[in-house]
Design a protein around this motif. Sequence first.
Motif: not given
Length: 275
Positions: A258-266
């Motif tokens: 978080d929050p690099c490059c629009g990372y989103f937890e799966h």
Amino acid sequence: MTRPRTVLPAVESRLTGVAHPRNQLKRQLKKELAALTAPDTAAMRPGLWLSVTAAPFVLHVAVRDDTTLEDMDAFLREVWMECCGHLSLFEFRQKNEQTVLYLADPEEEEDEFELRDAYFPDMTDDEWLKMNAQVRANAPLQKPLTVTVREAMDGVPDLRYEYDMGTTTRCVLKVEAELTLPWPEGRTVRLLARNARPDWLCRECGEAATKLCIMGECWDDGYAKFCAKHARTHSRKVHPREGGDSWMIAPLSNSPRDPCCGYFEHPGSEKDYVW
């Protein structure tokens, strides 16, 4: 508002589901590992117990002796890092020691005199070999990710891991203990424990935070985390020139990415690695 103090969260065992304080974790995990059972088809195999730390986040992992850095890279990507298929590497760096880089595509050895013939044709063989030896002595040694974790960590205090060479996320791998465990068929990496989701607090009111701002100036501040109420108004108040839109706010995840490059937890990304 004064930035809230970050308290290191407890670590949740994936063997029993129990959350342990960090100062008790190793002792408790040893007990749980001693009681670990597996199907009759599982063979007792030697391996390593690793910790992977990017404070306040931590993973505790068991790896079989045949586990490669490529396997470990795949695990870290799936559980913690992956967003856009960026490059990654492992690195051993210590004072007075040659840096070692473990890469997916290490540079191939070139013909000893190919560069000399192309760029320094007047240099003698002895002059070239002397200069080339000096350059190589100061350059990192590159090795492939097919090296086993045990070989890479043999005699070294830790390995650093980096994902994404632009907006880089870093963590440190350390050997905690030798293991001999019943390994079922399948993956050679197993997740033993993971930190509970941190109790982030809203920067504005101190209530529980569930969102963060991904804009550069807030990201650099390091604590642009908000409750649902203040997340709804933050973009309009602080970033009106950029449009103040909702895309600037992302859900908080249990990952150092978080929050690099629009990372989103799966959700469920770790399930295949749990015993």
